[in-house]
Design a protein around this motif. Sequence first.
Motif, short mmCIF file in Angstrom:
data_model
loop_
_atom_site.label_atom_id
_atom_site.label_comp_id
_atom_site.label_asym_id
_atom_site.label_seq_id
_atom_site.Cartn_x
_atom_site.Cartn_y
_atom_site.Cartn_z
N LYS A 113 17.11 -50.00 15.11
CA LYS A 113 17.64 -48.73 15.60
C LYS A 113 17.85 -48.77 17.10
CE LYS A 113 15.29 -45.57 12.36
NZ LYS A 113 14.29 -44.47 12.28
N PRO A 114 18.79 -48.01 17.61
CA PRO A 114 18.84 -47.78 19.06
C PRO A 114 17.61 -46.98 19.48
CG PRO A 114 20.92 -47.17 18.02
CD PRO A 114 19.93 -47.39 16.92
N SER B 128 17.36 -44.44 21.28
CA SER B 128 17.58 -42.98 21.25
C SER B 128 17.22 -42.39 19.88
CB SER B 128 19.03 -42.67 21.58
OG SER B 128 19.92 -43.34 20.68
N GLU B 129 17.47 -43.12 18.80
CA GLU B 129 17.13 -42.61 17.48
C GLU B 129 15.61 -42.53 17.29
OE1 GLU B 129 18.99 -44.18 14.03
OE2 GLU B 129 20.91 -44.54 15.03
N GLN C 161 22.69 -45.83 13.13
CA GLN C 161 23.50 -46.89 13.74
C GLN C 161 22.69 -48.18 13.75
OE1 GLN C 161 24.76 -46.06 17.74
NE2 GLN C 161 25.51 -48.15 18.09
N THR D 125 21.70 -51.93 14.61
CA THR D 125 21.93 -52.81 15.76
C THR D 125 20.89 -53.92 15.79
OG1 THR D 125 22.02 -52.91 18.18
CG2 THR D 125 20.53 -51.28 17.21
N ALA E 187 20.54 -55.54 18.73
CA ALA E 187 20.30 -55.69 20.16
C ALA E 187 18.81 -55.78 20.50
CB ALA E 187 20.95 -54.53 20.92
N GLU F 196 10.28 -49.40 25.25
CA GLU F 196 11.31 -49.85 24.31
C GLU F 196 10.65 -50.23 22.99
OE1 GLU F 196 14.82 -51.70 26.96
OE2 GLU F 196 13.01 -52.92 26.89
N ASN G 263 11.73 -50.23 19.95
CA ASN G 263 12.52 -51.08 19.05
C ASN G 263 12.38 -52.55 19.42
OD1 ASN G 263 13.87 -50.64 21.45
ND2 ASN G 263 15.87 -50.25 20.52
#
Length: 293
Positions: free
Chosen positions: A44-45, A47-48, A60, A62, A64, A256, A258
């Motif tokens: 997940k990003p 923000s989620e 979304q 990802t 990343a 962070e 994620n």
Amino acid sequence: MSSNATATVVRTGAGSRFVIYTLLAIFCLYYLLPLYVMVVNSLKPLSEIQAGGMMSLPDQWTVAPWKSAWSTAQIGVEATGLKPFFWNSIVMVVPAVAISTVLGALNGYVLTKWRFRGDTIIFGLLLFGCFIPFQMVLIPMARMLGLVGLAGTVPGLVFVHLVYGIGFSTLYFRNYYQQFPTELVRAAMIDGAGFFTIFRRIMLPSSGPIAVVCVIWQFTNIWNDFLFGASFSDFDSQPMTVALNNLVQSSTGVKEYNVHFAGAIMAALPTLLVYVVAGRYFVRGLMAGSVKG
């Protein structure tokens, strides 16, 4: 007992099976839920995650966070990611597991097929070493590594884990070789086979099941170790577990999560892969070496 007697098969009713399977499903969900949370939120990003709903699937998807955890995340003072520390763990684990397994096989061979005065005492001391708490040896071990010039190095970590692994590997192989026919070894000696010839051509080819047990046990313990890695390594030789802790602790500003989840999964993947590939041989090897020594 009559030769016509048949074995009695105990069957459970549908209600009993339903209760058993329901309980098993609940336990599976309980243990797999943390893994689900880690995997889902690592894709997940950020923000989620900050918006809540950590149990939901990503809106979304990802990768990343995985790329960041591997190559660009801040570890200490440098943004190196976990990649160099992953290879530190590989370079540490592979020789430590291989050497301790071979030495354990040799020790088990000697202690069962080449008996000598004091062999029981030596075996007892090796077992005693397995139960010494790690914390008791930190200062003496650090002093010893400094004297031999291995302090703060990957070879130093290999040496530490090798010392602690020999007792367990010796126990496994000794119990396994205890049931191996001694007459076969004596016959090979009569035919002129020497110590290492017997070990290489007779003992080792039959040691596959217990070797798998030893490798899985050693690999798991060494890869997951944090105390020795934090105590006896410097920044360039830190293993994966220590780097993962530094990744979480060195984050500044926004956490962070994620990236942290992705790094935790990376740290756990090697042991999971070992169990997936060789796990079915683990219980088989334990049962093969479960006779009394």
